[in-house]
Write a protein that holds these residues in place. Structure first.
Motif, PDB file in Angstrom:
ATOM      1  N   VAL A 144       4.005  -0.455  -6.365  1.00 19.75           N
ATOM      2  CA  VAL A 144       2.947  -1.293  -6.949  1.00 19.75           C
ATOM      3  C   VAL A 144       2.573  -0.842  -8.367  1.00 19.75           C
ATOM      4  CG1 VAL A 144       1.939  -1.978  -4.734  1.00 19.75           C
ATOM      5  CG2 VAL A 144       1.062   0.051  -5.912  1.00 19.75           C
ATOM      6  N   ASN A 145       3.077   0.344  -8.751  1.00 21.39           N
ATOM      7  CA  ASN A 145       2.773   0.844 -10.088  1.00 21.39           C
ATOM      8  C   ASN A 145       3.877   0.542 -11.101  1.00 21.39           C
ATOM      9  OD1 ASN A 145       0.338   2.453  -9.157  1.00 21.39           O
ATOM     10  ND2 ASN A 145       1.964   3.313  -7.878  1.00 21.39           N
ATOM     11  N   VAL A 146       4.933  -0.095 -10.641  1.00 26.17           N
ATOM     12  CA  VAL A 146       6.051  -0.406 -11.536  1.00 26.17           C
ATOM     13  C   VAL A 146       6.397  -1.893 -11.423  1.00 26.17           C
ATOM     14  CG1 VAL A 146       8.458   0.116 -12.117  1.00 26.17           C
ATOM     15  CG2 VAL A 146       6.963   1.933 -11.248  1.00 26.17           C
ATOM     16  N   MET A 147       6.098  -2.635 -12.458  1.00 31.67           N
ATOM     17  CA  MET A 147       6.304  -4.086 -12.423  1.00 31.67           C
ATOM     18  C   MET A 147       7.764  -4.457 -12.181  1.00 31.67           C
ATOM     19  SD  MET A 147       4.977  -6.986 -12.380  1.00 31.67           S
ATOM     20  CE  MET A 147       3.283  -6.886 -12.933  1.00 31.67           C
ATOM     21  N   LYS A 148       8.670  -3.698 -12.813  1.00 27.17           N
ATOM     22  CA  LYS A 148      10.077  -4.056 -12.697  1.00 27.17           C
ATOM     23  C   LYS A 148      10.554  -4.007 -11.240  1.00 27.17           C
ATOM     24  CE  LYS A 148      14.686  -3.045 -14.101  1.00 27.17           C
ATOM     25  NZ  LYS A 148      14.975  -2.770 -12.687  1.00 27.17           N
TER      26      LYS A 148
ATOM     27  N   GLY B 297       4.589  -2.995  -0.397  1.00 31.70           N
ATOM     28  CA  GLY B 297       4.152  -2.504  -1.699  1.00 31.70           C
ATOM     29  C   GLY B 297       3.734  -1.067  -1.524  1.00 31.70           C
ATOM     30  N   ASN B 298       4.530  -0.175  -2.025  1.00 34.52           N
ATOM     31  CA  ASN B 298       4.332   1.250  -1.720  1.00 34.52           C
ATOM     32  C   ASN B 298       3.600   1.970  -2.860  1.00 34.52           C
ATOM     33  OD1 ASN B 298       4.660   3.516  -0.059  1.00 34.52           O
ATOM     34  ND2 ASN B 298       6.522   4.149  -1.144  1.00 34.52           N
ATOM     35  N   LYS B 299       3.211   3.183  -2.567  1.00 39.49           N
ATOM     36  CA  LYS B 299       2.546   4.090  -3.522  1.00 39.49           C
ATOM     37  C   LYS B 299       1.178   3.589  -3.959  1.00 39.49           C
ATOM     38  CE  LYS B 299       6.941   5.830  -5.410  1.00 39.49           C
ATOM     39  NZ  LYS B 299       7.603   6.422  -6.566  1.00 39.49           N
TER      40      LYS B 299
ATOM     41  N   GLY C 103      -5.333   7.045  -7.516  1.00 34.33           N
ATOM     42  CA  GLY C 103      -6.467   6.320  -6.947  1.00 34.33           C
ATOM     43  C   GLY C 103      -6.374   4.822  -7.152  1.00 34.33           C
ATOM     44  N   GLY C 104      -5.202   4.317  -7.380  1.00 30.42           N
ATOM     45  CA  GLY C 104      -5.007   2.879  -7.554  1.00 30.42           C
ATOM     46  C   GLY C 104      -5.203   2.436  -8.988  1.00 30.42           C
ATOM     47  N   ASN C 105      -5.489   3.370  -9.895  1.00 25.59           N
ATOM     48  CA  ASN C 105      -5.781   2.988 -11.281  1.00 25.59           C
ATOM     49  C   ASN C 105      -4.541   2.605 -12.082  1.00 25.59           C
ATOM     50  OD1 ASN C 105      -8.556   3.283 -11.134  1.00 25.59           O
ATOM     51  ND2 ASN C 105      -8.384   5.516 -11.391  1.00 25.59           N
ATOM     52  N   SER C 106      -3.386   3.132 -11.648  1.00 27.51           N
ATOM     53  CA  SER C 106      -2.173   2.831 -12.414  1.00 27.51           C
ATOM     54  C   SER C 106      -1.457   1.608 -11.855  1.00 27.51           C
ATOM     55  CB  SER C 106      -1.235   4.040 -12.404  1.00 27.51           C
ATOM     56  OG  SER C 106      -0.880   4.352 -11.082  1.00 27.51           O
ATOM     57  N   ARG C 107      -2.088   0.954 -10.940  1.00 27.82           N
ATOM     58  CA  ARG C 107      -1.474  -0.179 -10.275  1.00 27.82           C
ATOM     59  C   ARG C 107      -1.272  -1.366 -11.227  1.00 27.82           C
ATOM     60  NH1 ARG C 107      -2.694  -2.159  -4.297  1.00 27.82           N
ATOM     61  NH2 ARG C 107      -1.475  -4.058  -4.449  1.00 27.82           N
ATOM     62  N   VAL C 108      -0.074  -1.958 -11.155  1.00 21.50           N
ATOM     63  CA  VAL C 108       0.177  -3.116 -12.015  1.00 21.50           C
ATOM     64  C   VAL C 108       0.522  -4.380 -11.216  1.00 21.50           C
ATOM     65  CG1 VAL C 108       0.860  -1.813 -14.071  1.00 21.50           C
ATOM     66  CG2 VAL C 108       2.588  -2.405 -12.343  1.00 21.50           C
TER      67      VAL C 108
END
Lengths: 206, 593
Positions: A90-94, A124-126, A131-136
């Motif tokens: 979930v932190n990597v759009m690609k 959707g992992n990780k 804390g969910g802040n880097s989620r994209v």
């Protein structure tokens, strides 16, 4: 009607390299997590027995390598799969954008009899990272994609914290069970000895 | 331990090969060159990651090998429940979790197989498929009649007294609780696996199929990876283990063995294993996989574990499994004729053929003019019927692999009715029992003077004198210990009784394996065929003689003189000729296949 026999389910995990496929599997099968990243090379196989709705299942989990260079593993790997798990970070759009490719690649290689209704599960992992802040990739966005592909079940997971992993795999079993083909009768031909004899005797008698 | 025939063979002569780390891959020559290196790299690392490595050798006594040696340091996840098999160049997972200490496993019969297979008269598994076969469509009926002499258990045959606990395999799978993490499982000398082209397990000789799902996937991955390169994997050597692959459409068969049997023999055994599966289900099974690659055929095979374990057991005692010939129960010519006449009445009712057998030995066979019963089919059929007395659909793979016939199987006793009564009245059953108790060709009876021959096995006055009273360790004249004579025209063989120097089951199994190697080397397509072979080692002198009409395999005392041995072999051939109407089924329908 429903037989009580044990069922073996072939489950294939696909997704970009580094999204946590192996970690999810390890969390699920062994309840272990390691922060160290070790790329899967080729493929890895694990088995796990589960009980669901009074039936015993053996999940034969095929953990594949995400790297391009291992994509040549080909048809044989995907053949006869009962369920396909698509994983993204979930932190990597690609990694999310790749899901369509993975899904199509799977359908081409495995060529299931009913591709429209083949059971996929999207994870959707990780979700724990930062804390969910880097989620994209938002939950909404992922769910929308899943809906557009024939209502694929979607789970947000954390392999690290073991969050939702169990539920996701239970869904896999449930889906496979739903997709279980109707038991067809197995009726091979029977040789008609009398006719064979006639045919034989009409031929050369030597 | 004694219950397991293949682990019973002596391990002392199976030496560890230290230079066996890198497997040799026999691949087709027309391979795509640039992929070969890649394949070999892949395969060598597969060998590291799968349980086929030197740590499983029987000669290794260190069960408690330090874990650090297995673990290369990078993988610390020594999960106890983990069953992991890797493919690829992975350096990480040599699977420390594989070393679950499962020594001292108890013999356990699979629960579902237990009830129906303990009783030979049960047709339990056939009933399971009963819905699939309407008796009204049974236009062809085979009659298989099996003679069971009173009180003696199946396999307890005078000619093949191999394993005192031979009856155990009839109960079905043993060690069902093992998996690829069990040390006991890894130490087994000969594994057989059947899996589908999607990597789903179908049959495993040892261990629970479902628990071996990961292992099964690994095997599929190896086969598929090589196939992807436009090639085929036939054999992988890893240390003193051989991994033999056989692909039959959607069904993959694999044997992993450290028994030092030739590749050709192991491959032949896989062919028979496949044939047994086809006998039960026909090759129509392929269509199910075409329609649905997920297809799981294990339910269709439900309850047949005993059939497969008995077949695999026969690979270590029944010469028919490599000779591709059948053997007859020695009987006076007139007795066999009487039996044939009775069977003819049955055959005249329109069946394909009728056969009267005593264990694996044919008493008589009567059939249609063009009916073809291949010796391999006969072997598979006999193996199948010893586990069930029934009316059952069966397929004869060499006759027609796509369709079923119906077999009626009935065991005969002296005190039952109908045909038995006829047989009893005509004294056939008594003669059968006499033959069973007295045995067939004893090398001690080999006529030394060719002219002084009675021409019969059954008129010798001294037949009933026990052989063990004489000098032990001598055997027949000129140190002859044993022979097998195979008639090429008849597709039949006759095997002498085991003489005292090879009275122990271990010795017999070793001799059986020696014959097997001899057969493979004589029929080696690359350098053969050969006509004669004389071989001396510390155990025997082996002499093989192949002509257009027959093949003779003989074992002598290791000190036997070559010239004398050859003379004796001539005598044996003459003797066989003299009594051929008692040891072979002559004038039977010439089979056509």
């Amino acid at each position: 009607m429903a037989s009580r026999r044990r069922m073996l389910l072939k489950v294939i995990i696909l997704g970009d390299s580094g999204v946590g496929k192996t970690s999810l599997m390890n969390q699920y099968v062994n309840r272990k997590f390691s922060n160290q990243y070790k790329a899967t090379i080729g493929a890895d196989f694990l088995t796990k027995e589960i009980q669901f709705e009074d039936r015993l299942f053996t999940l034969q989990i095929w953990d594949t390598a995400g790297q391009e260079r291992f994509q040549s593993l080909g048809v044989a790997f995907y053949r006869g799969a009962d369920c396909c798990v698509l994983v993204h970070d979930v932190n990597v759009m690609k990694s999310f954008e790749s899901l369509s490719n993975w899904r199509e690649e799977f359908l081409i290689q495995a060529s299931p009899s009913d591709p429209e209704n083949f059971p996929f599960v999207v994870l959707g992992n990780k979700i724990d990272v930062d804390g969910g802040n880097s989620r994209v990739v938002s939950e909404k966005k992922a769910k929308a994609w899943c809906a557009s592909k024939g209502n694929i079940p979607y789970f947000e997971t954390s392999a690290k914290e073991g969050f939702n992993v169990e539920a996701a795999f239970e869904c896999i079993a449930k889906n496979a069970l739903k997709n279980e083909p109707e038991e067809e009768m197995y009726i091979p031909d029977t040789i008609d000895v009398a006719r064979e004899r006639q045919q034989k005797s009409s031929g050369c008698e030597c | 331990m004694a219950s397991d025939s293949s682990s019973a063979s002596s391990s002392s002569d199976e030496e560890e090969e230290s230079a066996g780390q890198k497997p040799n891959v026999d691949v087709n020559i027309n391979s795509i060159d640039n992929s070969l290196d890649a394949i070999e790299n892949q395969l060598s690392s597969i060998a590291l990651n799968t349980p086929i490595d030197e740590r499983t050798l029987p000669s290794t006594d260190y069960h408690q090998e330090p874990v650090s040696e297995i673990d290369d340091g990078s993988s610390r996840e020594s999960a106890s429940e983990m069953r992991r098999n890797s493919i690829g160049e992975s350096s990480s997972s040599r699977g420390s979790g594989l070393w679950r200490n499962n020594l001292g496993v108890e013999v356990e019969v699979e629960p579902e197989a237990d009830g129906e297979l303990s009783s030979p008269s049960s047709s339990g598994y056939a009933g399971e498929r009963g819905s699939s076969s309407s008796p009204t469509s049974a236009c062809g009926t085979d009659v298989v009649r099996e003679l069971r002499d009173n009180g003696s258990s199946i396999g307890d045959d005078g000619v093949v007294p191999l394993d005192p606990s031979q009856t155990q395999w009839i109960r079905g799978k043993q060690h069902a609780d093992e998996d690829d993490g069990s040390i006991s499982w890894r130490k087994r000398k000969k594994h057989f696996f059947v899996l589908s082209h999607s990597g789903k397990p179908i049959y495993s000789r040892y261990g629970d199929e479902h628990k071996l799902a990961g292992f099964s996937a690994t095997l599929q991955a190896i086969i598929s990876f090589v196939e992807n390169g436009g090639d085929r994997v036939k054999l992988v050597r890893a240390g003193n283990h051989q991994v033999v692959f056989l692909v039959k459409g959607p069904i993959y068969l694999v044997c992993i063995s450290c028994t030092e049997e030739p590749y050709e023999s192991l491959r032949g055994q896989l062919e028979l294993l496949y044939g047994q599966m086809i006998l039960i289900l026909t090759r129509s099974i392929d269509k199910c996989f075409e329609k649905n690659s997920k297809f799981d055929m294990t339910p269709l095979l439900g309850g047949t574990d005993a059939v497969f374990s008995s077949l695999i057991h026969s690979f270590s005692w029944n010469p028919a499994t490599f000779l591709h010939a059948y053997t007859c129960l020695p009987l006076a010519y007139t007795t066999r004729q009487t039996a044939s006449a009775i069977l003819q009445d049955v055959a005249d009712t329109g069946v394909l053929f009728a056969i009267l057998m005593c264990k694996n030995k044919v008493i008589s066979l009567v059939g249609l003019q063009k009916a073809s019963l291949h010796p391999d089919d006969m072997l598979l059929l006999a193996n199948f019927v010893i586990t069930s007395e029934s009316f059952s659909p069966i397929c004869l793979p060499r006759y027609n692999s796509m369709a079923f016939l119906y077999a009626y199987v009935h065991y005969l006793d002296v005190d039952t009715i109908q045909i038995e009564a006829v047989l009893a009245k005509s004294n056939v059953l008594n003669e059968v029992e006499r033959s069973l108790s007295e045995g067939g060709m004893r090398i001690e009876d080999l006529p030394v003077d060719p002219s002084a021959n009675s021409g019969s096995l059954f008129h010798l006055t001294h037949r009933k004198t026990p052989t063990n009273g004489t000098v032990t360790g001598v055997g027949g004249p000129a140190g002859l210990w044993h022979f097998i004579y195979r008639s090429i025209y008849l597709d039949q063989y006759v095997s002498s009784e085991f003489a005292s120097p090879i009275s122990h089951p271990h010795q017999q199994k070793r001799l059986y394996r020696a014959y097997q190697r001899l057969y493979a080397s004589m029929h080696d397509k690359g350098v053969g065929p050969h006509k004669t072979q004389f071989r001396r080692d510390e155990n025997y002198v082996l002499l093989c003689w192949v002509t257009q009409d027959f093949e003779l395999y003989a074992a002598f005392d290791p000190l036997a003189d070559k010239g004398v041995a050859i003379r004796i072999c001539n005598r044996v051939c003459q003797w066989v000729k003299d009594v051929e109407n008692e040891i072979f089924l002559l004038g039977a329908t010439p089979f056509s296949w």
